[in-house]
Design a protein around this motif. Structure first.
Motif, PDB file in Angstrom:
ATOM      1  N   GLY A 175      -7.038   7.583  -3.715  1.00 15.07           N
ATOM      2  CA  GLY A 175      -8.362   7.892  -3.358  1.00 15.07           C
ATOM      3  C   GLY A 175      -8.331   9.041  -2.632  1.00 15.07           C
ATOM      4  O   GLY A 175      -7.514   9.607  -2.017  1.00 15.07           O
ATOM      5  N   PRO A 176      -9.693   9.412  -2.154  1.00 17.25           N
ATOM      6  CA  PRO A 176      -9.613  10.696  -1.002  1.00 17.25           C
ATOM      7  C   PRO A 176      -9.111  10.509   0.166  1.00 17.25           C
ATOM      8  O   PRO A 176      -8.668  11.409   1.005  1.00 17.25           O
ATOM      9  CB  PRO A 176     -11.218  10.735  -0.887  1.00 17.25           C
ATOM     10  CG  PRO A 176     -11.696   9.232  -1.116  1.00 17.25           C
ATOM     11  CD  PRO A 176     -10.770   8.496  -2.270  1.00 17.25           C
ATOM     12  N   ASP A 177      -8.673   9.322   0.686  1.00 15.25           N
ATOM     13  CA  ASP A 177      -8.045   9.048   1.987  1.00 15.25           C
ATOM     14  C   ASP A 177      -6.507   9.091   1.922  1.00 15.25           C
ATOM     15  O   ASP A 177      -5.820   9.149   2.807  1.00 15.25           O
ATOM     16  CB  ASP A 177      -8.547   7.776   2.566  1.00 15.25           C
ATOM     17  CG  ASP A 177      -8.187   6.617   2.146  1.00 15.25           C
ATOM     18  OD1 ASP A 177      -7.954   6.670   0.671  1.00 15.25           O
ATOM     19  OD2 ASP A 177      -8.447   5.633   2.246  1.00 15.25           O
ATOM     20  N   GLY A 178      -6.015   9.161   0.709  1.00 15.82           N
ATOM     21  CA  GLY A 178      -4.416   9.231   0.372  1.00 15.82           C
ATOM     22  C   GLY A 178      -3.900   7.985   0.435  1.00 15.82           C
ATOM     23  O   GLY A 178      -2.767   7.900   0.787  1.00 15.82           O
ATOM     24  N   GLN A 179      -4.820   7.159   0.302  1.00 14.13           N
ATOM     25  CA  GLN A 179      -4.150   5.612   0.229  1.00 14.13           C
ATOM     26  C   GLN A 179      -4.574   4.726  -1.104  1.00 14.13           C
ATOM     27  O   GLN A 179      -5.598   4.867  -1.477  1.00 14.13           O
ATOM     28  CB  GLN A 179      -4.498   4.880   1.429  1.00 14.13           C
ATOM     29  CG  GLN A 179      -3.659   5.155   2.797  1.00 14.13           C
ATOM     30  CD  GLN A 179      -3.927   4.569   3.989  1.00 14.13           C
ATOM     31  OE1 GLN A 179      -4.911   3.981   4.381  1.00 14.13           O
ATOM     32  NE2 GLN A 179      -2.740   4.104   4.725  1.00 14.13           N
ATOM     33  N   SER A 180      -3.507   4.030  -1.477  1.00 12.07           N
ATOM     34  CA  SER A 180      -4.081   3.021  -2.701  1.00 12.07           C
ATOM     35  C   SER A 180      -3.174   2.040  -2.893  1.00 12.07           C
ATOM     36  O   SER A 180      -1.911   2.084  -2.245  1.00 12.07           O
ATOM     37  CB  SER A 180      -3.992   3.956  -4.030  1.00 12.07           C
ATOM     38  OG  SER A 180      -4.435   3.156  -5.065  1.00 12.07           O
ATOM     39  N   GLN A 196      -5.473  -4.090   3.371  1.00  8.20           N
ATOM     40  CA  GLN A 196      -4.918  -3.139   4.281  1.00  8.20           C
ATOM     41  C   GLN A 196      -4.970  -3.861   5.790  1.00  8.20           C
ATOM     42  O   GLN A 196      -5.724  -4.948   6.044  1.00  8.20           O
ATOM     43  CB  GLN A 196      -5.773  -2.017   4.677  1.00  8.20           C
ATOM     44  CG  GLN A 196      -5.523  -0.887   3.362  1.00  8.20           C
ATOM     45  CD  GLN A 196      -6.485   0.136   3.456  1.00  8.20           C
ATOM     46  OE1 GLN A 196      -7.603  -0.129   3.343  1.00  8.20           O
ATOM     47  NE2 GLN A 196      -5.444   1.258   3.637  1.00  8.20           N
ATOM     48  N   THR A 198       0.785   5.463   0.882  1.00  8.17           N
ATOM     49  CA  THR A 198       0.191   6.554   1.418  1.00  8.17           C
ATOM     50  C   THR A 198       0.771   8.021   0.866  1.00  8.17           C
ATOM     51  O   THR A 198       2.165   7.992   0.739  1.00  8.17           O
ATOM     52  CB  THR A 198       0.401   6.589   2.864  1.00  8.17           C
ATOM     53  OG1 THR A 198      -0.206   5.122   3.245  1.00  8.17           O
ATOM     54  CG2 THR A 198      -0.708   7.530   3.682  1.00  8.17           C
ATOM     55  N   TRP A 251       0.876  -1.208  -0.154  1.00  7.38           N
ATOM     56  CA  TRP A 251      -0.014  -0.088   0.038  1.00  7.38           C
ATOM     57  C   TRP A 251       0.880   1.340   0.046  1.00  7.38           C
ATOM     58  O   TRP A 251       1.940   1.326   0.578  1.00  7.38           O
ATOM     59  CB  TRP A 251      -1.000   0.013   1.285  1.00  7.38           C
ATOM     60  CG  TRP A 251      -2.085  -0.843   1.011  1.00  7.38           C
ATOM     61  CD1 TRP A 251      -2.257  -2.299   1.198  1.00  7.38           C
ATOM     62  CD2 TRP A 251      -3.426  -0.450   0.620  1.00  7.38           C
ATOM     63  NE1 TRP A 251      -3.343  -2.544   0.873  1.00  7.38           N
ATOM     64  CE2 TRP A 251      -4.269  -1.536   0.390  1.00  7.38           C
ATOM     65  CE3 TRP A 251      -3.964   0.597   0.310  1.00  7.38           C
ATOM     66  CZ2 TRP A 251      -5.633  -1.562   0.023  1.00  7.38           C
ATOM     67  CZ3 TRP A 251      -5.371   0.787  -0.157  1.00  7.38           C
ATOM     68  CH2 TRP A 251      -6.297  -0.444  -0.144  1.00  7.38           C
TER      69      TRP A 251
END
Length: 261
Positions: free
Chosen positions: A101-106, A258, A82, A80
């Motif tokens: 994504g909107p949470d800054g993780q992918s 995750q 961040t 992952w």
């Protein structure tokens, strides 16, 4: 004799794929006309070196560790990524940040795919082609895709052979079935072996001039673990095992979980 239909399908897949590979190799071997070259490079930047060495995927493999070293991304060994700094400094970094994504993780695999398919890579390829450092007209990508199609054709032969063993053979022995299907399989594997032998040193993404600059860059600045080494040699040059694991995660299509999933 129903198995003959499977044999014909196997031959058709192999012949089409091998013909495609031959055509792509011929196009890649055509010299670039002098009139088509608008300018020359005396040296390569890292993105250019990455593209000439390994195409769009290598550009993505360079972008992510470069951002990690600048503490602008965190790449975990779990696969992952961040975001630490949401401001991209060049088009490739911006394409990576947009993929989050909107949470800054992918997943790293998703970011890698987004960077490789972004318009910035296509613009880079066009610039290198215009400079005479890469095969014009996407010939390098054509060769890469043709090799993949031959690999798929080899798998098709195996699948058709397995299917042939599942239908009545009308007295045909297993040894005879194997020998018939071995012929297209040998042709596919032979084409792959020739492609690997011919391209054991030179990259299909680089023209002779581009390969010359790659060799010079690797000799001068390609020390193990450097970004130059990653650009020219790929993920095998990443010194940190954790970072290498993060970058390689999902390379075969798996998506990491995750923690807590």
């Amino acid at each position: 004799m129903f198995w003959v239909l499977f044999l014909l399908l196997a031959w058709a897949g192999v012949l089409i794929a091998c013909t495609r590979l031959l055509r792509a190799a011929t196009e890649a071997a055509e010299p670039v006309s002098v009139g088509a070259i608008t300018h020359h490079h005396d040296e390569l930047n890292l993105y250019e070196a990455a593209y000439l060495s390994g195409g769009p995927r290598r550009v993505a493999e360079l972008t992510l560790p470069s951002m990690q070293r600048q503490r602008r991304l965190l790449l975990a060994h779990t696969g992952w990524a961040t975001v630490l700094d949401p401001v991209g400094r060049d088009p490739h970094e911006r394409s990576a940040l947009v993929a989050f994504g909107p949470d800054g993780q992918s997943p790293v695999a998703s970011i890698r795919t987004a960077v490789a398919e972004d318009a910035a890579v296509r613009a880079l390829a066009e610039r290198l082609g215009a400079a005479g450092l890469a095969p014009a007209g996407g010939a390098g990508r054509g060769t890469y895709d043709a090799i993949r199609s031959v690999r798929r054709a080899a798998l098709l032969v195996l699948a058709m052979a397995a299917a042939a063993f599942c239908v009545p053979a009308d007295g045909t022995s297993a040894a005879m079935l194997l020998s018939w299907f071995a012929l297209p399989l040998l042709l596919a594997l032979g084409c792959l072996a020739i492609a690997r032998f011919e391209g054991h040193r030179d990259s299909p993404w680089a023209s002779p001039d581009g390969q010359r600059l790659l060799d010079s860059l690797d000799r001068e600045r390609g020390r193990e673990g450097s970004l130059t080494a990653v650009a020219v040699r790929g993920l095998g040059a990443v010194a940190d095992p954790g970072l290498r694991a993060a970058l390689e995660y999902g390379g075969r299509g798996s998506v990491p979980r995750q923690r807590g999933d």
